[in-house]
Design an enzyme around this catalytic site. Structure first.
Site, PDB file in Angstrom:
ATOM      1  N   LYS A  10      35.818  44.921  24.362  1.00 16.83           N
ATOM      2  CA  LYS A  10      35.323  45.895  25.336  1.00 16.83           C
ATOM      3  C   LYS A  10      35.975  47.248  25.092  1.00 16.83           C
ATOM      4  O   LYS A  10      37.150  47.328  24.749  1.00 16.83           O
ATOM      5  CB  LYS A  10      35.668  45.419  26.747  1.00 16.83           C
ATOM      6  N   GLY A  95      40.479  41.509  26.148  1.00 17.00           N
ATOM      7  CA  GLY A  95      41.455  40.440  26.040  1.00 17.00           C
ATOM      8  C   GLY A  95      41.055  39.175  26.763  1.00 17.00           C
ATOM      9  O   GLY A  95      40.010  38.582  26.507  1.00 17.00           O
ATOM     10  N   ASP A 149      37.271  42.857  35.263  1.00 16.88           N
ATOM     11  CA  ASP A 149      36.439  43.163  34.093  1.00 16.88           C
ATOM     12  C   ASP A 149      35.557  42.003  33.658  1.00 16.88           C
ATOM     13  O   ASP A 149      34.679  42.182  32.804  1.00 16.88           O
ATOM     14  CB  ASP A 149      37.326  43.560  32.902  1.00 16.88           C
TER      15      ASP A 149
END
Length: 280
Positions: A10, A95, A149
């Site tokens: 991302k 991540g 996220d």
């Protein structure tokens, strides 16, 4: 039979921090975009939920306390999961959120869907998971509970995010745009960067071309090498937009052509990590 999903890297093309919320999160306005490359999550049928990890950034990652496992438990999955960690940890490019999202994409959302003999355990008592949990609205809630996220990472397309980042609106696609990610190989805590933000609302996000990353200044105080990476990227011929992603320390440049991106990638200092990719 193994089933594989990419946990797409991302980037935040712009990230405006508006205020700190009473729940400890921050209200933000951001534009998410995703690279075609990232970590790899593989699943195969098993009677117990397990996780193994390899890859260039596997060192130090737990196989018992991990967002990959949290995602699997949240949707009642029993499987042998394997994570190939290609992306640096604590680097502002998704991540664990991207890895968790990949797990969610691996398993069906609706009754009757199937990608293979991967089983769900429901509430842990065995048997098929309550079909209601597979509705898209509940699925989105599950993703949001795993991290701010994660909902964006589940979709992994160009989107505008507001609220905690989980109120999403599709934007025109940037698919095919050449991108170069560069990290000075210094991990950076998201919590530490937000804690160092000065609390000033510098205004809403309009056109992302004119946007900014409000976390860049506090991140650079913690990791001065970010400034070096940004300056290096800005000096590369063909770099059209250069910014830090998320809370850092990864920075990126969007390029007009693959040729200019590849030429820049070949010049990245040997002690920095980099990824040459395209947006999806």
């Amino acid at each position: 039979m193994n089933h594989t999903e990419t946990a797409y890297a991302k980037i935040n093309i712009a990230l405006h921090v508006r205020r700190k919320r009473s729940d400890g999160y921050h209200d933000i306005e951001t534009v998410f975009a995703f690279c075609a490359d990232g970590d790899i999550v593989t699943a195969k049928p098993a009677e117990e939920l397990t996780l193994t990890i390899d890859g260039p950034f596997a060192a130090g990652l737990a196989t018992t306390d991990n967002l990959v496992l949290d995602a699997a438990r949240a949707i009642g999955v029993t499987a042998a999961l394997h994570l190939t960690k290609n992306l640096p940890v604590a680097s502002g490019i998704g991540g664990g959120s991207a890895d968790a999202a990949a797990v969610l994409r691996l398993f069906p959302r609706h009754p009757g869907e199937s990608r293979g003999p991967l089983s769900r355990t429901g509430n842990g008592t065995g048997g098929e998971m309550d079909p209601g949990v597979r509705r898209d609205d509940d699925f989105t809630k599950i993703a949001a509970k795993l991290g701010a996220d994660v909902p964006a990472c589940v979709v992994s397309r160009t989107m505008r995010g507001s609220g905690k980042g989980d109120d999403l609106t599709r934007l025109p696609s940037l698919a095919g745009t050449p991108v170069l990610l560069v990290n000075p190989r210094v991990p950076l805590s998201t919590a530490a960067v937000f804690s160092s933000w000065d609390g000033k609302d510098r205004g809403p996000l309009g056109d992302w071309h004119d946007g900014r990353n409000d976390l860049e200044t506090p991140a650079r105080r913690l990791v001065p090498q970010i400034g070096e990476v940004l300056e290096w990227l800005a000096a590369q011929p063909g770099a059209a937009l250069v910014r830090m992603s998320g809370s850092g320390a990864t920075c990126f440049a969007l390029f007009g052509t693959m040729t200019s991106r590849d030429a820049a990638a070949a010049r990245v200092p040997a002690d920095w990590w980099h990824l040459a990719s395209v947006l999806r």
